[in-house]
Design a protein around this motif. Structure first.
Motif, PDB file in Angstrom:
ATOM      1  N   ALA A   1       0.873  -1.168   0.000  1.00 23.15           N
ATOM      2  CA  ALA A   1       0.000   0.000   0.000  1.00 23.15           C
ATOM      3  C   ALA A   1       0.916   1.224   0.000  1.00 23.15           C
ATOM      4  CB  ALA A   1      -0.891  -0.005   1.230  1.00 23.15           C
ATOM      5  N   VAL A   2       0.996   1.896  -1.138  1.00 29.32           N
ATOM      6  CA  VAL A   2       1.891   3.043  -1.274  1.00 29.32           C
ATOM      7  C   VAL A   2       1.052   4.316  -1.108  1.00 29.32           C
ATOM      8  CG1 VAL A   2       3.632   4.165  -2.699  1.00 29.32           C
ATOM      9  CG2 VAL A   2       3.291   1.684  -2.879  1.00 29.32           C
ATOM     10  N   LEU A   3       1.117   4.914   0.078  1.00 28.62           N
ATOM     11  CA  LEU A   3       0.349   6.113   0.391  1.00 28.62           C
ATOM     12  C   LEU A   3       1.199   7.343   0.080  1.00 28.62           C
ATOM     13  CD1 LEU A   3      -0.761   3.753   2.295  1.00 28.62           C
ATOM     14  CD2 LEU A   3      -1.791   5.587   3.611  1.00 28.62           C
ATOM     15  N   ILE A   4       0.610   8.289  -0.647  1.00 23.55           N
ATOM     16  CA  ILE A   4       1.389   9.402  -1.186  1.00 23.55           C
ATOM     17  C   ILE A   4       0.801  10.736  -0.753  1.00 23.55           C
ATOM     18  CG2 ILE A   4       2.196  10.515  -3.313  1.00 23.55           C
ATOM     19  CD1 ILE A   4       1.837   7.650  -4.603  1.00 23.55           C
ATOM     20  N   GLU A   5       1.662  11.590  -0.233  1.00 18.75           N
ATOM     21  CA  GLU A   5       1.301  12.961   0.124  1.00 18.75           C
ATOM     22  C   GLU A   5       2.115  13.925  -0.741  1.00 18.75           C
ATOM     23  OE1 GLU A   5      -0.311  16.309   2.132  1.00 18.75           O
ATOM     24  OE2 GLU A   5      -0.964  14.231   1.886  1.00 18.75           O
ATOM     25  N   ILE A   6       1.430  14.834  -1.404  1.00 16.97           N
ATOM     26  CA  ILE A   6       2.097  15.833  -2.239  1.00 16.97           C
ATOM     27  C   ILE A   6       1.812  17.215  -1.668  1.00 16.97           C
ATOM     28  CG2 ILE A   6       2.329  16.804  -4.554  1.00 16.97           C
ATOM     29  CD1 ILE A   6       1.404  14.183  -5.701  1.00 16.97           C
ATOM     30  N   GLU A   7       2.864  17.927  -1.307  1.00 20.38           N
ATOM     31  CA  GLU A   7       2.724  19.290  -0.796  1.00 20.38           C
ATOM     32  C   GLU A   7       3.082  20.294  -1.893  1.00 20.38           C
ATOM     33  OE1 GLU A   7       1.545  20.225   2.046  1.00 20.38           O
ATOM     34  OE2 GLU A   7       1.499  18.353   3.192  1.00 20.38           O
TER      35      GLU A   7
ATOM     36  N   GLN B   1       3.947   1.489   2.420  1.00 22.42           N
ATOM     37  CA  GLN B   1       5.049   2.396   2.135  1.00 22.42           C
ATOM     38  C   GLN B   1       4.481   3.814   2.081  1.00 22.42           C
ATOM     39  OE1 GLN B   1       6.644   0.756  -1.544  1.00 22.42           O
ATOM     40  NE2 GLN B   1       8.071  -0.536  -0.417  1.00 22.42           N
ATOM     41  N   TYR B   2       5.309   4.790   2.433  1.00 23.30           N
ATOM     42  CA  TYR B   2       4.825   6.152   2.591  1.00 23.30           C
ATOM     43  C   TYR B   2       5.721   7.105   1.808  1.00 23.30           C
ATOM     44  CZ  TYR B   2       2.653   3.630   6.407  1.00 23.30           C
ATOM     45  OH  TYR B   2       1.956   2.695   7.138  1.00 23.30           O
ATOM     46  N   VAL B   3       5.107   7.867   0.917  1.00 21.31           N
ATOM     47  CA  VAL B   3       5.860   8.750   0.028  1.00 21.31           C
ATOM     48  C   VAL B   3       5.477  10.200   0.314  1.00 21.31           C
ATOM     49  CG1 VAL B   3       6.352   9.354  -2.373  1.00 21.31           C
ATOM     50  CG2 VAL B   3       5.914   6.967  -1.745  1.00 21.31           C
ATOM     51  N   LEU B   4       6.485  11.041   0.499  1.00 16.07           N
ATOM     52  CA  LEU B   4       6.275  12.473   0.685  1.00 16.07           C
ATOM     53  C   LEU B   4       6.992  13.216  -0.441  1.00 16.07           C
ATOM     54  CD1 LEU B   4       5.301  14.928   2.285  1.00 16.07           C
ATOM     55  CD2 LEU B   4       7.392  14.760   3.668  1.00 16.07           C
TER      56      LEU B   4
ATOM     57  N   ARG C   1      12.345   8.202   7.619  1.00 15.11           N
ATOM     58  CA  ARG C   1      12.211   7.116   8.575  1.00 15.11           C
ATOM     59  C   ARG C   1      11.880   5.800   7.855  1.00 15.11           C
ATOM     60  NH1 ARG C   1       8.210  11.067  11.824  1.00 15.11           N
ATOM     61  NH2 ARG C   1       7.233  10.807   9.788  1.00 15.11           N
ATOM     62  N   ASP C   2      11.730   4.726   8.627  1.00  9.29           N
ATOM     63  CA  ASP C   2      11.486   3.400   8.049  1.00  9.29           C
ATOM     64  C   ASP C   2      10.266   3.416   7.139  1.00  9.29           C
ATOM     65  OD1 ASP C   2      13.629   2.385   9.398  1.00  9.29           O
ATOM     66  OD2 ASP C   2      12.457   1.413  10.978  1.00  9.29           O
ATOM     67  N   ASN C   3      10.438   2.823   5.952  1.00  6.37           N
ATOM     68  CA  ASN C   3       9.371   2.689   4.955  1.00  6.37           C
ATOM     69  C   ASN C   3       8.862   4.036   4.444  1.00  6.37           C
ATOM     70  OD1 ASN C   3       9.331  -0.191   5.054  1.00  6.37           O
ATOM     71  ND2 ASN C   3       8.165  -0.072   6.962  1.00  6.37           N
ATOM     72  N   GLU C   4       9.642   5.099   4.640  1.00  5.59           N
ATOM     73  CA  GLU C   4       9.320   6.410   4.095  1.00  5.59           C
ATOM     74  C   GLU C   4      10.244   6.720   2.922  1.00  5.59           C
ATOM     75  OE1 GLU C   4       7.771   8.652   8.172  1.00  5.59           O
ATOM     76  OE2 GLU C   4       9.335   9.559   6.948  1.00  5.59           O
ATOM     77  N   TYR C   5       9.695   7.446   1.955  1.00  2.39           N
ATOM     78  CA  TYR C   5      10.454   7.834   0.764  1.00  2.39           C
ATOM     79  C   TYR C   5      10.161   9.306   0.502  1.00  2.39           C
ATOM     80  CZ  TYR C   5      10.716   2.779   0.267  1.00  2.39           C
ATOM     81  OH  TYR C   5      10.943   1.450   0.496  1.00  2.39           O
ATOM     82  N   HIS C   6      11.180  10.139   0.681  1.00  2.00           N
ATOM     83  CA  HIS C   6      11.035  11.574   0.475  1.00  2.00           C
ATOM     84  C   HIS C   6      11.655  11.940  -0.867  1.00  2.00           C
ATOM     85  CE1 HIS C   6      11.032  12.286   5.145  1.00  2.00           C
ATOM     86  NE2 HIS C   6      10.066  11.482   4.742  1.00  2.00           N
ATOM     87  N   MET C   7      10.993  12.781  -1.625  1.00  2.00           N
ATOM     88  CA  MET C   7      11.541  13.238  -2.892  1.00  2.00           C
ATOM     89  C   MET C   7      11.043  14.638  -3.190  1.00  2.00           C
ATOM     90  SD  MET C   7       9.389  10.902  -5.610  1.00  2.00           S
ATOM     91  CE  MET C   7      10.144   9.421  -4.960  1.00  2.00           C
ATOM     92  N   THR C   8      11.842  15.366  -3.950  1.00  5.92           N
ATOM     93  CA  THR C   8      11.439  16.706  -4.356  1.00  5.92           C
ATOM     94  C   THR C   8      10.649  16.634  -5.657  1.00  5.92           C
ATOM     95  OG1 THR C   8      13.419  17.121  -5.681  1.00  5.92           O
ATOM     96  CG2 THR C   8      13.553  17.653  -3.326  1.00  5.92           C
ATOM     97  N   PHE C   9      10.013  17.734  -6.002  1.00 10.63           N
ATOM     98  CA  PHE C   9       9.258  17.808  -7.253  1.00 10.63           C
ATOM     99  C   PHE C   9      10.164  17.603  -8.464  1.00 10.63           C
ATOM    100  CE2 PHE C   9       5.867  19.307  -4.683  1.00 10.63           C
ATOM    101  CZ  PHE C   9       4.716  19.155  -5.440  1.00 10.63           C
TER     102      PHE C   9
END
Length: 237
Positions: free
Chosen positions: A49-55, A113-116, A139-147
């Motif tokens: 389950a890949v949950l995605i937050e876009i700011e 998995q969690y994507v920011l 943090r664990d199972n988090e994936y941060h990326m820029t635009f």
């Protein structure tokens, strides 16, 4: 351009379920902030389950003094809330019953998995130490990326966008690259109201729209046949 259709761990060779990106997925019984998007990705051992937050891309990760901003802290807190909620076996089962029922994914391990997606690369051009700091904020199972890392993904060119509700999955949009393929027919048959969005799809000429409208019922019916005959993965129309 939304990452995660084959999980964030790397290519799996499996299509996302139900051959679509899920928008505004509500977590059953969780009334706080809703993820922007959800992928149900899979491989032979896991369902992701890949949950995605876009700011907003204008938001910054760091202040001038190098400390993280309140906006970034809040975005991370949102991911933490989802992680806490999904750490409960009861909540996991509710989620699976709604989005990826056991009948579709028997005997596979559930792995969220969690994507920011946050900020721009320009924050780090003259401050490489901040990029190192950002690595430790993940943090664990988090994936941060820029635009700046977002780009069109060929593997996602066939995915529709859907919304999940009481009746199941309903179509929201269709890409102009849409093709009928045997490998996706069973998943796509679960998506309601596909015909309703064909006319809204940009960059499709009238004859292609007419063809898609005419063939949707055929492929939905074909997907339910027990004996489908010889299937060639390279077939499409």
């Amino acid at each position: 351009m939304v990452p995660g259709g084959q999980s964030m761990s790397g290519p799996t060779g499996h299509s996302a379920y139900p051959a679509a990106l899920i928008t505004q997925p509500r977590l059953p019984g969780f009334d706080e902030r809703i993820p922007d998007f959800l992928w149900i990705a899979k491989d032979s051992l896991h369902v992701y389950a890949v949950l995605i937050e876009i700011e907003a891309p204008t938001k910054r990760i760091f202040r001038q003094d190098g400390t993280q901003t309140a906006d970034f802290t809040q975005a991370q807190s949102q991911l933490a809330e989802w992680k806490v909620w999904l750490s409960s076996p009861t909540n996991q089962q509710q989620f699976r019953d709604a989005y990826c029922p056991e009948a579709e994914f028997p005997w596979v391990h559930f792995k969220p998995q969690y994507v920011l997606i946050y900020g721009r690369r320009s924050e780090f051009v003259d401050h490489p130490e901040r990029n190192l700091s950002r690595t430790h904020l993940q943090r664990d199972n988090e994936y941060h990326m820029t635009f700046d890392r977002l780009q069109p993904l060929r593997d996602h060119s066939q995915y529709m966008t859907v919304r999940y509700g009481r009746k199941g999955y309903s179509a929201v949009s269709m890409p102009p690259t849409f093709e009928f393929r045997p490998s996706m027919s069973e998943s796509r048959a679960k998506i309601l109201n596909k015909e309703d969005i064909v006319e809204q799809t940009p960059y499709l000429n009238a004859s292609r729209k007419e063809f898609i409208m005419r063939r949707i019922p055929y492929w939905d019916s074909w997907s339910k046949l027990e004996n489908k005959g010889v299937i060639n993965a390279g077939d499409w129309e």
